[in-house]
Structure formats: structure tokens, C-alpha cells
Design an enzyme around this catalytic site. Structure first.
Site, PDB file in Angstrom:
ATOM      1  N   HIS A  56      29.769  -2.355  61.338  1.00  0.00           N
ATOM      2  CA  HIS A  56      31.015  -1.927  60.683  1.00  0.00           C
ATOM      3  C   HIS A  56      31.790  -3.171  60.247  1.00  0.00           C
ATOM      4  O   HIS A  56      31.876  -4.145  61.005  1.00  0.00           O
ATOM      5  CB  HIS A  56      31.843  -1.090  61.655  1.00  0.00           C
ATOM      6  CG  HIS A  56      33.087  -0.556  61.032  1.00  0.00           C
ATOM      7  ND1 HIS A  56      33.082   0.493  60.131  1.00  0.00           N
ATOM      8  CD2 HIS A  56      34.383  -0.960  61.135  1.00  0.00           C
ATOM      9  CE1 HIS A  56      34.318   0.728  59.728  1.00  0.00           C
ATOM     10  NE2 HIS A  56      35.121  -0.146  60.319  1.00  0.00           N
ATOM     11  N   ASN A  81      22.244  -5.103  54.466  1.00  0.00           N
ATOM     12  CA  ASN A  81      21.979  -5.294  55.906  1.00  0.00           C
ATOM     13  C   ASN A  81      20.542  -4.949  56.242  1.00  0.00           C
ATOM     14  O   ASN A  81      19.913  -5.601  57.085  1.00  0.00           O
ATOM     15  CB  ASN A  81      22.959  -4.482  56.750  1.00  0.00           C
ATOM     16  CG  ASN A  81      24.284  -5.194  56.908  1.00  0.00           C
ATOM     17  OD1 ASN A  81      24.356  -6.206  57.606  1.00  0.00           O
ATOM     18  ND2 ASN A  81      25.316  -4.701  56.245  1.00  0.00           N
ATOM     19  N   ARG A  87      25.239  19.966  59.623  1.00  0.00           N
ATOM     20  CA  ARG A  87      25.018  18.588  60.063  1.00  0.00           C
ATOM     21  C   ARG A  87      23.857  18.489  61.050  1.00  0.00           C
ATOM     22  O   ARG A  87      23.006  17.616  60.956  1.00  0.00           O
ATOM     23  CB  ARG A  87      26.312  18.061  60.694  1.00  0.00           C
ATOM     24  CG  ARG A  87      26.304  16.577  60.984  1.00  0.00           C
ATOM     25  CD  ARG A  87      27.662  16.099  61.480  1.00  0.00           C
ATOM     26  NE  ARG A  87      28.715  16.295  60.507  1.00  0.00           N
ATOM     27  CZ  ARG A  87      28.938  15.509  59.455  1.00  0.00           C
ATOM     28  NH1 ARG A  87      28.168  14.472  59.254  1.00  0.00           N
ATOM     29  NH2 ARG A  87      29.925  15.757  58.625  1.00  0.00           N
TER      30      ARG A  87
HETATM   31  C1  GAR Z   1      28.405  -2.767  55.124  1.00  0.00           C
HETATM   32  O1  GAR Z   1      29.529  -3.565  54.845  1.00  0.00           O
HETATM   33  C2  GAR Z   1      28.576  -2.028  56.434  1.00  0.00           C
HETATM   34  O2  GAR Z   1      29.272  -2.792  57.399  1.00  0.00           O
HETATM   35  C3  GAR Z   1      29.406  -0.842  55.993  1.00  0.00           C
HETATM   36  O3  GAR Z   1      28.818  -0.460  54.775  1.00  0.00           O
HETATM   37  C4  GAR Z   1      28.284  -1.617  54.127  1.00  0.00           C
HETATM   38  C5  GAR Z   1      26.848  -1.335  53.764  1.00  0.00           C
HETATM   39  O4  GAR Z   1      26.338  -2.374  52.992  1.00  0.00           O
HETATM   40  N1  GAR Z   1      29.357   0.214  56.962  1.00  0.00           N
HETATM   41  C6  GAR Z   1      30.400   1.001  57.244  1.00  0.00           C
HETATM   42  O5  GAR Z   1      31.475   0.925  56.678  1.00  0.00           O
HETATM   43  C7  GAR Z   1      30.158   2.023  58.345  1.00  0.00           C
HETATM   44  N2  GAR Z   1      31.373   2.623  58.758  1.00  0.00           N
HETATM   45  P1  GAR Z   1      24.768  -2.536  52.796  1.00  0.00           P
HETATM   46  O6  GAR Z   1      24.248  -1.189  52.298  1.00  0.00           O
HETATM   47  O7  GAR Z   1      24.644  -3.594  51.736  1.00  0.00           O
HETATM   48  O8  GAR Z   1      24.183  -2.938  54.109  1.00  0.00           O
END
Ligand code: GAR
Length: 217
Positions: free
Chosen positions: A111, A16, A67
Site C-alpha cells: 500500500h 510491483n 464477492r
Molecule cells: C501501487 O502503488 C500499490 O501500492 C497500490 O496500487 C499501485 C499498483 O501499482 N495499491 C493500493 O493502493 C492498494 N490499496 P502497480 O500495478 O504498478 O504495482
């Protein structure tokens, strides 16, 4: 053209992030990435940023007592880079209420489900277990609760017979890469008004129609 300054937070692969880098490379795109922060030093996504000449920083959460102290360090780095909008792109840490309050309406997340369904880390497995016939992705404004907040953009894809988590994940990822740059564009063009739990998009257009699965009637 004034470009909105983005800070992108990642933890892993960074596809992303790459979609945002590609969008920002277009001369008409109203945003630019000024900083990428990873909480993991070996995140593959850092290589995408470096290849594009974008500053990267690693803030390892294990180095911080709690955190909020981690979040304060991330906050300081974002502010020193003059970031205006924080994009969570596969950033697998919950942010403290302190952080989300300090950046109210200026943090967005992607998400891999049609929220509010299937929050959390295993959205694809949850969708398959539930037997839904449509799933998708959501880009939303971040609120303190996990995977919650006003929805900016969603896209739906079919869940097909025999789909594995990898199959569904790949089909959803393809639409994630279209939705995230679109959400950034809408915000950068000042076309979004937040009204309580809703994000109202000015000049909204949509394609009339529906997706039906199974398709045969
Ligand atoms: C993506 O599918 C994003 O939607 C998900 O992690 C992946 C990251 O992929 N995010 C979540 O699940 C957040 N709760 P990437 O590192 O290739 O962008």
C-alpha cells in the site's frame, strides 16, 4: 533450494509484479511466481507475466454473483497451482473474510502510505491533503479490514513542496519496488513470526538514523 510458490493478484499496471519477477529471476531468491491472476482482462501487468513465461489467468469479477463466489474461484485456481503465498500487487478488490481466513497469514499486500495512515484508494491525495512531510509504503499481512494487518516492511520518503499526486506516487513507487521483494524474502526464509497484530522479523537489522524534512535546521 526450495522456493516458496507465489500467486500474484493484479488489476492494472503491474509494476510491483515486475519488481517481483525481477527479484525471482535471481538464482539466490527463495521464491518463484507460479501464477498471476487479474480480475481485469486488459491489465497491463499480464504482459509482464507473459513476457517472463509465467502462467496468467483472468477471473472477471463481473462474472460472479457476489464477492465470495469470485473469491472461491480465485482460491481454486491458486490451490490448483500449489500457491503457498498470495501477493496482492495493485489488486483493487476487497477480499472476503472467507478468503482471508482460508489463507490466514498467507496473503500480503503493498500500500502506498505509511499505514495505518491513509488507507484506501487515494492514499497519495490523502497524504497531500493532510500536509504530511513524510510518506512512504507498507507491505503487510492481510486481515479482513482494508489495508490492515501485521506490518512486514515500510519505507519512508519526503513529501516535497509543490508535489503533485504523480510526483509523490512516483517517489513512493520506487521504494515499493524494493520493499515488496524484501517482504517476500523474509517470509520465504521463515524469518517472520506473527504475534497478534505484530510481525516479528528474526535477525532484523536496521540502519540507525532518521529522515528529517525539511532538512535544514
Ligand atoms: C501501487 O502503488 C500499490 O501500492 C497500490 O496500487 C499501485 C499498483 O501499482 N495499491 C493500493 O493502493 C492498494 N490499496 P502497480 O500495478 O504498478 O504495482
Amino acid at each position: 533450494m526450495k522456493r516458496l510458490k507465489l500467486g500474484v493478484l493484479i488489476s492494472g499496471r503491474g509494476s510491483n509484479l515486475q519488481a517481483l519477477i525481477t527479484a525471482c529471476a535471481e538464482s539466490e531468491f527463495p521464491a518463484e511466481i507460479v501464477l498471476v491472476i487479474s480480475n481485469k482482462p486488459d491489465a497491463k501487468g499480464l504482459e509482464h507475466a507473459t513476457a517472463a513465461g509465467i502462467t496468467t489467468e483472468v477471473v472477471e469479477h463481473g462474472d460472479y454473483a457476489d464477492r465470495e463466489s469470485f473469491d472461491r474461484e480465485v482460491d481454486a485456481r491458486l490451490r490448483s497451482a500449489s500457491v503457498e503465498l498470495v501477493c496482492l500487487a495493485g489488486f483493487m478488490r476487497l477480499l472476503s473474510t472467507w478468503f482471508t481466513d482460508s489463507w490466514h497469514d498467507r496473503v500480503i499486500n503493498i500500500h502506498p502510505s505509511l499505514l495505518p495512515a491513509f488507507k484506501g484508494i487515494d492514499a497519495h491525495a490523502q497524504a497531500l491533503a493532510a500536509g504530511v512531510r513524510l510518506s512512504g509504503c507498507t507491505v503487510h499481512i492481510v486481515r479482513p479490514e482494508m489495508d490492515a494487518g501485521p506490518i512486514l516492511v515500510q519505507a519512508a520518503v519526503p513529501v516535497l513542496p509543490g508535489d503533485t499526486e504523480d510526483d509523490l506516487s512516483a517517489r513512493i513507487l520506487a521504494v515499493e519496488h524494493r520493499c515488496y521483494p524484501l517482504a517476500v524474502r523474509l517470509l520465504a526464509e521463515n524469518r517472520v513470526r506473527i504475534d497478534g497484530d505484530h510481525a516479528i522479523v528474526e535477525g532484523d537489522t536496521y540502519t540507525e538514523g532518521y529522515l528529517i524534512n525539511p532538512a535544514r535546521e
